[in-house]
Design a protein around this motif. Sequence first.
Motif, short mmCIF file in Angstrom:
data_model
loop_
_atom_site.label_atom_id
_atom_site.label_comp_id
_atom_site.label_asym_id
_atom_site.label_seq_id
_atom_site.Cartn_x
_atom_site.Cartn_y
_atom_site.Cartn_z
N UNK A 40 55.49 50.03 29.84
CA UNK A 40 55.56 48.70 29.95
C UNK A 40 56.22 48.03 28.93
N UNK A 41 56.21 48.32 27.76
CA UNK A 41 57.15 47.85 26.88
C UNK A 41 58.51 48.11 27.03
N UNK A 154 51.40 40.20 28.84
CA UNK A 154 49.91 40.17 29.04
C UNK A 154 49.22 41.60 29.29
N UNK A 155 49.79 42.40 30.22
CA UNK A 155 49.40 43.75 30.64
C UNK A 155 49.30 44.70 29.44
N UNK A 156 50.38 44.42 28.56
CA UNK A 156 50.40 45.18 27.15
C UNK A 156 49.19 44.86 26.22
N UNK A 172 42.15 48.59 34.75
CA UNK A 172 42.65 48.14 36.27
C UNK A 172 43.35 46.72 36.16
N UNK A 173 42.59 45.86 35.17
CA UNK A 173 43.27 44.58 35.05
C UNK A 173 44.51 44.47 34.34
N UNK A 174 44.47 45.64 33.48
CA UNK A 174 45.80 45.60 32.94
C UNK A 174 46.96 46.06 33.83
N UNK A 181 53.80 41.83 37.08
CA UNK A 181 55.23 41.75 36.15
C UNK A 181 56.20 42.69 37.15
N UNK A 182 56.00 43.73 37.58
CA UNK A 182 57.19 44.44 38.36
C UNK A 182 57.53 43.73 39.48
N UNK A 183 56.53 43.33 40.08
CA UNK A 183 56.83 42.52 41.32
C UNK A 183 57.75 41.25 41.15
N UNK A 184 57.35 40.43 40.15
CA UNK A 184 58.16 39.23 39.66
C UNK A 184 59.58 39.69 39.13
#
Length: 192
Positions: A40-41, A154-156, A172-174, A181-184
Amino acid sequence: MPEEFEVPSPHEQHVEHTTHHAHAKGDSFASKIAVMTAIMATVGALMSYQAGSTESEAAMDKNNAAIQKTEAANEWNYYQAKSSRQNLSELASHLPGLDSAHYVAEARRYAEQKEEARKKAETLELQAREWDEKSEQVLHQHHRWAQAMTAIQIAISLAAITLLTRKEWLRRVSFGAAGLGVMLGSLAWLHI
């Protein structure tokens, strides 16, 4: 000599017990969260670069629009000057004692120059509008990249909290925030 001894708190005992067992059998939960966070980073860094790049591009496009608008304004000023000269030449052509043919020819020349200036000014205005539209499109793309980057951040953060709390639902929320984020980011990539 009095012996000193330490009585660990229940929290300290739990942390020590969890740490001991995690090292003894290999903590796959923590490893998965660590790998997920690193990925994610990396994705976030790429999105951050794209956000900055599109922001710069939008600013350059807006600057180009401003340059075209200035050039168009200069052409309209030139047009006005030629209009004034044309009007004065037409007036002079009607005054007695002056060379009427000369001023009629001058009025025609100014009218032709004025028409060229009008066409050039309109072309420059059209180009300025095109630069403005391009800037708006790229700025929209910049906003998408920024939204994607925020979702990844936020996911991180959620992944870090997940690692501390070891809550599966939080993991799961992460993942969900990372997916958002990937979709956006995909929408930004596709200029949507």
